[in-house]
Design a protein around this motif. Structure first.
Motif, mmCIF file in Angstrom:
data_model
loop_
_atom_site.group_PDB
_atom_site.id
_atom_site.type_symbol
_atom_site.label_atom_id
_atom_site.label_comp_id
_atom_site.label_asym_id
_atom_site.label_seq_id
_atom_site.Cartn_x
_atom_site.Cartn_y
_atom_site.Cartn_z
ATOM 1 N N PRO A 79 13.412 13.693 18.745
ATOM 2 C CA PRO A 79 13.603 12.697 17.683
ATOM 3 C C PRO A 79 13.238 13.275 16.328
ATOM 4 O O PRO A 79 12.319 14.081 16.207
ATOM 5 N N THR A 80 13.954 12.875 15.329
ATOM 6 C CA THR A 80 13.655 13.328 13.974
ATOM 7 C C THR A 80 12.546 12.478 13.391
ATOM 8 O O THR A 80 12.437 11.290 13.663
ATOM 9 N N ARG A 81 11.703 13.090 12.606
ATOM 10 C CA ARG A 81 10.596 12.378 11.971
ATOM 11 C C ARG A 81 11.041 11.737 10.673
ATOM 12 O O ARG A 81 11.751 12.337 9.882
ATOM 13 N N THR A 82 10.577 10.518 10.462
ATOM 14 C CA THR A 82 10.896 9.806 9.230
ATOM 15 C C THR A 82 9.607 9.438 8.525
ATOM 16 O O THR A 82 8.521 9.540 9.073
ATOM 17 N N ALA A 83 9.733 8.975 7.333
ATOM 18 C CA ALA A 83 8.570 8.586 6.536
ATOM 19 C C ALA A 83 8.242 7.108 6.695
ATOM 20 O O ALA A 83 7.492 6.551 5.922
ATOM 21 N N ALA A 84 8.833 6.487 7.718
ATOM 22 C CA ALA A 84 8.588 5.063 7.929
ATOM 23 C C ALA A 84 7.124 4.834 8.284
ATOM 24 O O ALA A 84 6.490 5.675 8.917
ATOM 25 N N PRO A 85 6.528 3.688 7.887
ATOM 26 C CA PRO A 85 5.131 3.411 8.206
ATOM 27 C C PRO A 85 4.900 3.341 9.705
ATOM 28 O O PRO A 85 5.734 2.838 10.443
ATOM 29 N N PRO A 94 0.400 -1.871 9.424
ATOM 30 C CA PRO A 94 1.195 -0.734 8.953
ATOM 31 C C PRO A 94 0.315 0.296 8.258
ATOM 32 O O PRO A 94 -0.623 -0.054 7.551
ATOM 33 N N THR A 95 0.612 1.571 8.463
ATOM 34 C CA THR A 95 -0.118 2.629 7.791
ATOM 35 C C THR A 95 0.860 3.586 7.137
ATOM 36 O O THR A 95 1.944 3.820 7.641
ATOM 37 N N VAL A 96 0.476 4.129 6.006
ATOM 38 C CA VAL A 96 1.255 5.134 5.304
ATOM 39 C C VAL A 96 0.310 6.276 4.976
ATOM 40 O O VAL A 96 -0.716 6.079 4.331
ATOM 41 N N ALA A 97 0.671 7.462 5.443
ATOM 42 C CA ALA A 97 -0.153 8.653 5.210
ATOM 43 C C ALA A 97 -1.590 8.405 5.656
ATOM 44 O O ALA A 97 -2.548 8.788 4.991
ATOM 45 N N CYS A 99 -3.136 5.568 5.792
ATOM 46 C CA CYS A 99 -3.786 4.535 4.988
ATOM 47 C C CYS A 99 -3.303 3.158 5.428
ATOM 48 O O CYS A 99 -2.119 2.846 5.313
ATOM 49 N N PRO A 100 -4.172 2.294 5.948
ATOM 50 C CA PRO A 100 -3.732 0.971 6.404
ATOM 51 C C PRO A 100 -3.409 0.045 5.245
ATOM 52 O O PRO A 100 -4.027 0.113 4.186
ATOM 53 N N GLN A 101 -2.435 -0.809 5.441
ATOM 54 C CA GLN A 101 -2.069 -1.796 4.422
ATOM 55 C C GLN A 101 -2.811 -3.095 4.691
ATOM 56 O O GLN A 101 -2.788 -3.620 5.796
ATOM 57 N N GLY A 102 -3.488 -3.603 3.671
ATOM 58 C CA GLY A 102 -4.239 -4.839 3.826
ATOM 59 C C GLY A 102 -3.394 -6.063 3.548
ATOM 60 O O GLY A 102 -2.253 -5.968 3.079
ATOM 61 N N GLN A 103 -3.972 -7.242 3.828
ATOM 62 C CA GLN A 103 -3.241 -8.486 3.652
ATOM 63 C C GLN A 103 -3.111 -8.901 2.192
ATOM 64 O O GLN A 103 -2.406 -9.855 1.878
ATOM 65 N N HIS A 104 -3.803 -8.179 1.283
ATOM 66 C CA HIS A 104 -3.746 -8.525 -0.140
ATOM 67 C C HIS A 104 -3.150 -7.377 -0.961
ATOM 68 O O HIS A 104 -3.569 -7.138 -2.097
ATOM 69 N N GLN A 105 -2.194 -6.678 -0.381
ATOM 70 C CA GLN A 105 -1.646 -5.471 -0.999
ATOM 71 C C GLN A 105 -1.115 -5.731 -2.403
ATOM 72 O O GLN A 105 -1.491 -5.068 -3.365
ATOM 73 N N ARG A 106 -0.222 -6.700 -2.540
ATOM 74 C CA ARG A 106 0.414 -6.937 -3.845
ATOM 75 C C ARG A 106 -0.590 -7.399 -4.900
ATOM 76 O O ARG A 106 -0.541 -6.959 -6.055
ATOM 77 N N ALA A 107 -1.511 -8.276 -4.520
ATOM 78 C CA ALA A 107 -2.503 -8.778 -5.482
ATOM 79 C C ALA A 107 -3.409 -7.654 -5.967
ATOM 80 O O ALA A 107 -3.707 -7.553 -7.163
ATOM 81 N N GLY A 125 3.880 -4.791 -3.204
ATOM 82 C CA GLY A 125 3.358 -5.314 -1.942
ATOM 83 C C GLY A 125 3.512 -4.378 -0.762
ATOM 84 O O GLY A 125 3.252 -4.775 0.374
ATOM 85 N N ARG A 126 3.908 -3.132 -1.014
ATOM 86 C CA ARG A 126 4.080 -2.158 0.064
ATOM 87 C C ARG A 126 3.176 -0.954 -0.184
ATOM 88 O O ARG A 126 3.155 -0.413 -1.292
ATOM 89 N N GLN A 127 2.473 -0.570 0.856
ATOM 90 C CA GLN A 127 1.568 0.560 0.748
ATOM 91 C C GLN A 127 2.343 1.859 0.548
ATOM 92 O O GLN A 127 3.430 2.045 1.105
ATOM 93 N N SER A 128 1.809 2.743 -0.265
ATOM 94 C CA SER A 128 2.385 4.073 -0.467
ATOM 95 C C SER A 128 1.233 5.056 -0.594
ATOM 96 O O SER A 128 0.069 4.663 -0.711
ATOM 97 N N ALA A 129 1.558 6.336 -0.577
ATOM 98 C CA ALA A 129 0.511 7.347 -0.699
ATOM 99 C C ALA A 129 -0.209 7.217 -2.042
ATOM 100 O O ALA A 129 -1.427 7.362 -2.124
ATOM 101 N N ALA A 130 0.540 6.913 -3.112
ATOM 102 C CA ALA A 130 -0.070 6.758 -4.440
ATOM 103 C C ALA A 130 -0.952 5.520 -4.486
ATOM 104 O O ALA A 130 -2.056 5.541 -5.047
#
Length: 293
Positions: A79-85, A94-97, A99-107, A125-130
């Motif tokens: 399978p090819t690897r993707t950058a999907a969480p 969900p985690t990115v790099a 890093c878990p995404q919390g329930q208050h991401q956008r705020a 409202g979406r977690q990213s490496a930055a």
């Protein structure tokens, strides 16, 4: 003569019975090993996945089984690897790099973008490496544990309090003024009306030990004061009224179920900075009231 015919028929019958019995016996040429006896019904199907088509020919002699061709094995494509969480095992978070995404991401993203100074954040409202890096930097600065980049309740609470603190509400004098927003539990410093220490977190008196609003002045300082009634050291102590003063916290600052006995608790770095800025005579202004006191 009739007796001879009967004897001949009996001999023929015995021969037929013996030949028939030999067809069910273990065949040493079948490639088997071990004890004799016929294989259980369906044994070939269990072993190869196909039915055995062998059987006796028209003369009662066994015919060799037609070997079933084995399927060729083809390599399974990787399978090819993707950058999907991904998700944290057992939590579905969900985690990115890493890093878990919390329930208050956008705020949290919104408040950090307003505060600035923690790195680029995208308010979507979406977690990213930055985003993760910025949230971790924020958590480390304000003593939030664990430092994992997750936009949880404590991170949201601290970010919201800081982002909504208005330094201009403090009536500053011409010199240095320490300002405390009791409602938001924040503290900052002004000099000549300009911010010289940005708002940071604090914790004041709990229920029954309310820190009073008002205007005071630092009248005593000690880099390491001993509290007689509570038997604990108070680092970077700056007293301003009724046994109350600024000092480094001796417990986790973000534990809201507890509080001080009227003092203004500070993180280590903030207590050191206020010690450097203050002196006897420094103006102290407290506004608002801590909720629940």
């Amino acid at each position: 003569m009739e007796h001879v015919r009967i004897t001949s028929r009996l001999v023929t019958l015995v021969v037929v019975v013996l030949v028939g019995a030999g067809a069910c016996a273990f065949d040493p040429q079948s490639g088997g090993s071990g004890g004799g006896g016929a294989a259980p019904a369906g044994a070939a199907e269990q072993a190869t996945g196909a039915s055995d088509t062998s059987g006796p020919d028209q003369h009662g002699r066994p015919t060799p089984a037609v070997p079933t061709p084995k399927p060729s094995r083809k390599p399974t494509p990787k399978p090819t690897r993707t950058a999907a969480p991904t998700t944290t095992p057992g939590t579905g978070t969900p985690t990115v790099a890493g890093c878990p995404q919390g329930q208050h991401q956008r705020a949290v993203e919104t408040h950090l973008a307003r505060l600035g100074g923690f790195g680029a954040v995208t308010v979507d409202g979406r977690q990213s490496a930055a985003d993760c890096a910025a949230i971790k930097k924020f958590q480390k600065r304000y003593g939030i544990r664990p430092v994992e980049g997750r936009a949880g309740p404590t991170t949201l609470d601290v970010a919201q309090r800081l982002a909504t603190t208005d330094p201009t509400r403090c009536k500053a004098g011409t010199g240095t003024t320490f300002c405390v927003d009791l409602t938001r539990q924040t503290v900052w410093a002004l000099r000549g009306g300009k911010v010289i220490m940005a708002p940071t977190v604090a914790r004041t008196g709990m229920s029954g030990y309310r820190t009073p609003a008002g205007t005071y002045a630092v009248n005593y300082r000690n880099p390491k004061e001993w509290s007689n009634p509570y038997e604990v050291w108070l680092p970077y102590w700056q007293h301003f009224t009724q046994g109350m003063g600024f000092h480094e916290t001796t417990t986790y600052l973000h534990e809201k179920s507890i509080g001080s006995h009227g003092c203004v608790n500070l993180l280590h770095a903030d207590a050191v900075r206020m010690w450097e800025l203050g002196k006897v005579g420094t103006r102290v202004v407290l506004i608002g009231r801590r909720p629940g006191t």
